[in-house]
Design a protein around this motif. Structure first.
Motif, PDB file in Angstrom:
ATOM      1  N   ILE A  55       7.916   4.192   9.752  1.00 37.94           N
ATOM      2  CA  ILE A  55       6.605   3.364  10.180  1.00 37.94           C
ATOM      3  C   ILE A  55       6.933   3.424  11.638  1.00 37.94           C
ATOM      4  CG2 ILE A  55       5.591   1.430  10.575  1.00 37.94           C
ATOM      5  CD1 ILE A  55       6.339   0.746   7.442  1.00 37.94           C
ATOM      6  N   CYS A  56       7.930   3.092  12.248  1.00 36.25           N
ATOM      7  CA  CYS A  56       8.239   3.409  13.891  1.00 36.25           C
ATOM      8  C   CYS A  56       7.843   4.618  14.425  1.00 36.25           C
ATOM      9  CB  CYS A  56       9.710   2.793  14.033  1.00 36.25           C
ATOM     10  SG  CYS A  56      10.137   0.969  13.796  1.00 36.25           S
ATOM     11  N   MET A  80      -9.573   1.814   5.491  1.00 34.77           N
ATOM     12  CA  MET A  80      -8.185   2.280   5.942  1.00 34.77           C
ATOM     13  C   MET A  80      -7.011   2.371   4.970  1.00 34.77           C
ATOM     14  SD  MET A  80      -7.852   0.196   9.535  1.00 34.77           S
ATOM     15  CE  MET A  80      -8.746  -1.537   9.157  1.00 34.77           C
ATOM     16  N   PHE A  81      -7.195   1.432   4.074  1.00 29.68           N
ATOM     17  CA  PHE A  81      -5.993   1.286   3.014  1.00 29.68           C
ATOM     18  C   PHE A  81      -6.483   0.811   1.383  1.00 29.68           C
ATOM     19  CE2 PHE A  81      -5.817  -2.502   5.740  1.00 29.68           C
ATOM     20  CZ  PHE A  81      -5.750  -3.414   4.747  1.00 29.68           C
ATOM     21  N   ILE A 127       0.983  -1.327   0.046  1.00 27.19           N
ATOM     22  CA  ILE A 127       0.084   0.055  -0.022  1.00 27.19           C
ATOM     23  C   ILE A 127       0.618   1.260   0.038  1.00 27.19           C
ATOM     24  CG2 ILE A 127      -1.961  -1.104   1.082  1.00 27.19           C
ATOM     25  CD1 ILE A 127      -1.072   0.050   3.727  1.00 27.19           C
ATOM     26  N   SER A 128       0.409   2.472  -0.202  1.00 31.16           N
ATOM     27  CA  SER A 128       1.067   3.681  -0.462  1.00 31.16           C
ATOM     28  C   SER A 128       1.518   4.047   1.050  1.00 31.16           C
ATOM     29  CB  SER A 128       0.459   4.642  -0.934  1.00 31.16           C
ATOM     30  OG  SER A 128      -0.782   5.240  -0.189  1.00 31.16           O
ATOM     31  N   ASP A 129       2.601   4.932   0.948  1.00 32.98           N
ATOM     32  CA  ASP A 129       3.049   5.298   2.433  1.00 32.98           C
ATOM     33  C   ASP A 129       1.951   6.227   2.960  1.00 32.98           C
ATOM     34  OD1 ASP A 129       5.314   4.519   1.234  1.00 32.98           O
ATOM     35  OD2 ASP A 129       6.586   6.325   1.313  1.00 32.98           O
ATOM     36  N   ALA A 130       1.010   6.861   2.351  1.00 36.68           N
ATOM     37  CA  ALA A 130       0.069   7.648   2.920  1.00 36.68           C
ATOM     38  C   ALA A 130      -1.125   6.720   3.527  1.00 36.68           C
ATOM     39  CB  ALA A 130      -0.688   8.426   2.064  1.00 36.68           C
ATOM     40  N   ALA A 167      -1.905   6.045   7.565  1.00 36.99           N
ATOM     41  CA  ALA A 167      -3.498   6.096   8.100  1.00 36.99           C
ATOM     42  C   ALA A 167      -4.009   4.850   8.856  1.00 36.99           C
ATOM     43  CB  ALA A 167      -4.351   6.146   6.872  1.00 36.99           C
ATOM     44  N   THR A 168      -3.252   3.941   8.387  1.00 36.79           N
ATOM     45  CA  THR A 168      -3.513   2.438   9.076  1.00 36.79           C
ATOM     46  C   THR A 168      -2.868   2.481  10.336  1.00 36.79           C
ATOM     47  OG1 THR A 168      -3.754   1.151   6.983  1.00 36.79           O
ATOM     48  CG2 THR A 168      -3.329  -0.075   8.751  1.00 36.79           C
ATOM     49  N   VAL A 169      -1.558   2.894  10.415  1.00 34.33           N
ATOM     50  CA  VAL A 169      -0.964   3.081  11.775  1.00 34.33           C
ATOM     51  C   VAL A 169      -2.016   3.843  12.949  1.00 34.33           C
ATOM     52  CG1 VAL A 169       0.817   4.232  12.860  1.00 34.33           C
ATOM     53  CG2 VAL A 169       1.356   2.617  10.834  1.00 34.33           C
ATOM     54  N   ARG A 170      -2.582   5.021  12.259  1.00 34.89           N
ATOM     55  CA  ARG A 170      -3.479   5.673  13.046  1.00 34.89           C
ATOM     56  C   ARG A 170      -4.523   5.176  13.539  1.00 34.89           C
ATOM     57  NH1 ARG A 170      -4.209   9.727   9.333  1.00 34.89           N
ATOM     58  NH2 ARG A 170      -2.187  10.514   9.928  1.00 34.89           N
TER      59      ARG A 170
END
Length: 214
Positions: free
Chosen positions: A163-164, A204-205, A126-129, A133-136
């Motif tokens: 990501i970290c 989410m993605f 998936i894209s960085d954006a 969004a998924t991390v959020r």
């Protein structure tokens, strides 16, 4: 070009493949998390669960496996069929495999915030954006003290440090992150914050058109 996610699992048959080595590490980390979990019932959700190879065998062989209520969400019906067969064979009555879009927040209603959240095989596709969004959203999927397991290849550009950082911004602390020298990218982070409400009807993605190593 859309990846065949059923055929993708064939790489697991090669014990020397990156996927097989990654799977060993993910399973090890899940087992260690269960070892340290407090007594009582536990919840788990797995996004894009595939054939459930990361979670199902661990629950089947772990003393805490019977304490876990889990929902595995997968879009490919062939993978769902195999995962359900594995659950049945293992006698895991608390585990359900759902045929559905794992990117949709509705798929996890009623089972989050969870103690274990698996987002494996996603961040490389998936894209960085959408990763951010998924991390959020992981701050809604995870219970306080819950653990998210995620994967991302360490090829250039190596997004793992970023990501970290995103996870830290959302209230997660690192438990373990594999190094580039290990050849596989596995991250384990614990949520120290207060879970946010998970909004309904949110995507989410979306997977990219050209899949990359996960």
């Amino acid at each position: 070009m859309t990846r065949d996610w059923y055929a993708w699992h064939h790489h697991y048959e090669d014990p020397e493949s990156a996927l097989s080595r990654r799977l060993v590490e993910v399973r090890r980390r899940i087992g260690a998390t269960l070892d340290q979990a407090p007594p009582g019932p536990l919840r788990a959700v797995s996004l894009c669960a595939g054939q459930g190879r990361d979670l199902i065998p661990v629950l089947a062989g772990h003393p805490r496996g019977g304490d876990v209520t889990a929902r595995l969400v997968e879009l490919d019906p062939r993978n769902v069929e195999l995962a359900r067969a594995a659950v049945s064979e293992a006698g895991l009555t608390g585990v359900e495999v759902v045929l559905g879009d794992a990117a949709r927040t509705d798929a996890y209603a009623g089972l989050v915030p969870a103690d274990l959240v698996l987002a494996c095989g996603i961040f490389g596709n998936i894209s960085d954006a959408h990763i951010q969004a998924t991390v959020r959203r992981c701050a809604s999927l995870c219970a306080n003290g819950g653990t998210v397991f995620w994967t991302r290849h360490r090829q250039a550009p190596d997004l793992v440090p970023t990501i970290c950082g995103w996870l830290a911004e959302e209230g997660f602390e690192p438990v373990a992150v594999s190094s580039p020298a290990e050849g596989v990218g596995v991250g384990v982070h614990r949520f120290l914050g207060t879970p946010r409400p998970l909004p309904a009807g949110v995507t989410m993605f979306e997977f990219t058109a050209r899949p990359r190593p996960a």
